[in-house]
Write a protein that holds these residues in place. Structure first.
Motif, mmCIF file in Angstrom:
data_model
loop_
_atom_site.group_PDB
_atom_site.id
_atom_site.type_symbol
_atom_site.label_atom_id
_atom_site.label_comp_id
_atom_site.label_asym_id
_atom_site.label_seq_id
_atom_site.Cartn_x
_atom_site.Cartn_y
_atom_site.Cartn_z
ATOM 1 N N UNK A 133 -6.083 -34.243 -15.584
ATOM 2 C CA UNK A 133 -5.578 -34.052 -14.222
ATOM 3 C C UNK A 133 -6.742 -33.659 -13.324
ATOM 4 N N UNK A 134 -6.578 -33.892 -12.045
ATOM 5 C CA UNK A 134 -7.580 -33.464 -11.074
ATOM 6 C C UNK A 134 -7.562 -31.942 -10.990
ATOM 7 N N UNK A 135 -8.743 -31.357 -10.958
ATOM 8 C CA UNK A 135 -8.833 -29.899 -10.894
ATOM 9 C C UNK A 135 -8.171 -29.359 -9.631
ATOM 10 N N UNK A 136 -8.339 -30.070 -8.516
ATOM 11 C CA UNK A 136 -7.706 -29.640 -7.260
ATOM 12 C C UNK A 136 -6.188 -29.641 -7.381
ATOM 13 N N UNK A 137 -5.644 -30.610 -8.097
ATOM 14 C CA UNK A 137 -4.192 -30.697 -8.270
ATOM 15 C C UNK A 137 -3.673 -29.501 -9.066
ATOM 16 N N UNK A 138 -4.361 -29.171 -10.145
ATOM 17 C CA UNK A 138 -3.944 -28.025 -10.957
ATOM 18 C C UNK A 138 -3.969 -26.750 -10.123
ATOM 19 N N UNK A 139 -5.072 -26.543 -9.425
ATOM 20 C CA UNK A 139 -5.206 -25.332 -8.609
ATOM 21 C C UNK A 139 -4.140 -25.274 -7.522
ATOM 22 N N UNK A 140 -3.879 -26.397 -6.854
ATOM 23 C CA UNK A 140 -2.881 -26.432 -5.772
ATOM 24 C C UNK A 140 -1.475 -26.156 -6.306
ATOM 25 N N UNK A 141 -1.105 -26.821 -7.412
ATOM 26 C CA UNK A 141 0.252 -26.662 -7.931
ATOM 27 C C UNK A 141 0.482 -25.302 -8.579
ATOM 28 N N UNK A 142 -0.574 -24.697 -9.094
ATOM 29 C CA UNK A 142 -0.425 -23.368 -9.711
ATOM 30 C C UNK A 142 -0.735 -22.243 -8.725
ATOM 31 N N UNK A 143 -1.274 -22.576 -7.557
ATOM 32 C CA UNK A 143 -1.490 -21.583 -6.509
ATOM 33 C C UNK A 143 -2.668 -20.661 -6.740
ATOM 34 N N UNK A 144 -3.791 -21.187 -7.206
ATOM 35 C CA UNK A 144 -4.990 -20.380 -7.349
ATOM 36 C C UNK A 144 -6.202 -21.211 -6.944
ATOM 37 N N UNK A 145 -7.333 -20.561 -6.645
ATOM 38 C CA UNK A 145 -8.524 -21.321 -6.253
ATOM 39 C C UNK A 145 -9.125 -22.060 -7.453
ATOM 40 N N UNK A 146 -9.772 -23.173 -7.184
ATOM 41 C CA UNK A 146 -10.395 -23.965 -8.251
ATOM 42 C C UNK A 146 -11.391 -23.123 -9.037
ATOM 43 N N UNK A 147 -12.052 -22.184 -8.380
ATOM 44 C CA UNK A 147 -13.053 -21.354 -9.054
ATOM 45 C C UNK A 147 -12.433 -20.469 -10.138
ATOM 46 N N UNK A 148 -11.131 -20.209 -10.057
ATOM 47 C CA UNK A 148 -10.454 -19.395 -11.074
ATOM 48 C C UNK A 148 -10.108 -20.197 -12.317
ATOM 49 N N UNK A 149 -10.242 -21.510 -12.250
ATOM 50 C CA UNK A 149 -9.803 -22.365 -13.350
ATOM 51 C C UNK A 149 -10.594 -22.176 -14.646
ATOM 52 N N UNK A 150 -11.936 -22.171 -14.643
ATOM 53 C CA UNK A 150 -12.651 -22.031 -15.918
ATOM 54 C C UNK A 150 -12.296 -20.770 -16.711
ATOM 55 N N UNK A 151 -12.272 -19.574 -16.100
ATOM 56 C CA UNK A 151 -11.894 -18.409 -16.900
ATOM 57 C C UNK A 151 -10.447 -18.484 -17.405
ATOM 58 N N UNK A 152 -9.576 -19.069 -16.591
ATOM 59 C CA UNK A 152 -8.177 -19.239 -16.984
ATOM 60 C C UNK A 152 -8.072 -20.162 -18.189
ATOM 61 N N UNK A 153 -8.802 -21.265 -18.166
ATOM 62 C CA UNK A 153 -8.793 -22.199 -19.300
ATOM 63 C C UNK A 153 -9.360 -21.550 -20.554
ATOM 64 N N UNK A 154 -10.365 -20.709 -20.399
ATOM 65 C CA UNK A 154 -10.908 -19.989 -21.564
ATOM 66 C C UNK A 154 -9.867 -19.042 -22.157
ATOM 67 N N UNK A 155 -9.087 -18.393 -21.294
ATOM 68 C CA UNK A 155 -8.016 -17.516 -21.792
ATOM 69 C C UNK A 155 -6.950 -18.326 -22.520
ATOM 70 N N UNK A 156 -6.660 -19.533 -22.023
ATOM 71 C CA UNK A 156 -5.687 -20.389 -22.705
ATOM 72 C C UNK A 156 -6.224 -20.870 -24.051
ATOM 73 N N UNK A 157 -7.534 -21.018 -24.164
ATOM 74 C CA UNK A 157 -8.125 -21.346 -25.471
ATOM 75 C C UNK A 157 -7.972 -20.163 -26.423
ATOM 76 N N UNK A 158 -8.222 -18.958 -25.931
ATOM 77 C CA UNK A 158 -8.066 -17.752 -26.752
ATOM 78 C C UNK A 158 -6.628 -17.588 -27.228
ATOM 79 N N UNK A 159 -5.671 -18.009 -26.396
ATOM 80 C CA UNK A 159 -4.246 -17.893 -26.747
ATOM 81 C C UNK A 159 -3.783 -19.040 -27.647
ATOM 82 N N UNK A 160 -4.658 -20.008 -27.932
ATOM 83 C CA UNK A 160 -4.284 -21.121 -28.788
ATOM 84 C C UNK A 160 -3.517 -22.225 -28.085
ATOM 85 N N UNK A 161 -3.443 -22.169 -26.759
ATOM 86 C CA UNK A 161 -2.777 -23.227 -26.001
ATOM 87 C C UNK A 161 -3.675 -24.459 -25.960
#
Length: 193
Positions: A133-161
């Motif tokens: 998916x486009x990074x802008x789309x994810x950020x827009x639909x989830x309501x956070x800035x694109x810059x927050x995406x990498x740490x969020x994705x790392x947390x989802x990796x830690x959670x096994x998602x």
């Protein structure tokens, strides 16, 4: 529905409010009313989400009605939602799918992680473990800035998602592969459809 809320809600609307809006929109009846059981809110870990309800009231999406001890009663005010939905049985299945995806994703009680997990599992091709998916789309639909995406994705990796994620250099799209908890959420919820 997340795409609709990206346009209909203020950009600063939090993840908890977006999850509540999604559940209300999918569960509303033909009169645009919802009786959301507290059990659903407990499952989503949003039982004390007074700020989220307030955000949705302030955004003009809904207002709460007199409720009892088992449910929260809501009147949807956004007339556009009445044109955005399939038949009610399909919406109820989608609401259950979304709730179980958030719950089974095992991302704790952080609404932003829950919403991001829901987005990624929903955007993963059925029967597959990877998505894009486009990074802008994810950020827009989830309501956070694109810059927050990498740490969020790392947390989802830690959670096994997720097991991996990367940004495609030429297109800037986010590519991901579901981890065991993401695949479990996808398989359990897809079995119910």
């Amino acid at each position: 529905m997340l795409n609709y809320f990206a346009a209909a809600l203020p950009a600063e609307t939090g993840a908890g409010a977006r999850i509540l809006a999604l559940q209300c929109a999918l569960r509303m009846n033909e009169s645009a009313q919802v009786r959301l059981p507290y059990g659903v809110l407990r499952s989503l870990r949003l039982e004390s989400a007074t700020d989220s309800w307030h955000e949705l009231n302030e955004a003009g999406l809904l207002h709460t009605l007199p409720s009892d001890k088992r449910t929260v009663a809501v009147q949807i005010l956004d007339a556009g939602l009445l044109t955005q939905h399939p038949a009610r049985p399909d919406r109820l299945r989608a609401a259950d799918w979304a709730m179980r995806t958030v719950c089974r994703a095992r991302v704790g009680s952080i609404p932003l992680l829950q919403l991001a997990a829901l987005f990624l599992v929903a955007r993963t091709t059925r029967g597959s473990d990877h998505g894009m998916a486009e990074m802008d789309q994810i950020a827009r639909e989830c309501g956070f800035p694109v810059t927050a995406l990498p740490p969020l994705l790392n947390q989802l990796m830690e959670a096994g998602i997720l097991t991996t994620w990367q940004v495609a250099p030429e297109a800037g799209d986010l590519l991901w592969r579901l981890g065991p908890n993401g695949i479990y959420a996808q398989s359990v919820t897809n079995d119910s459809n």
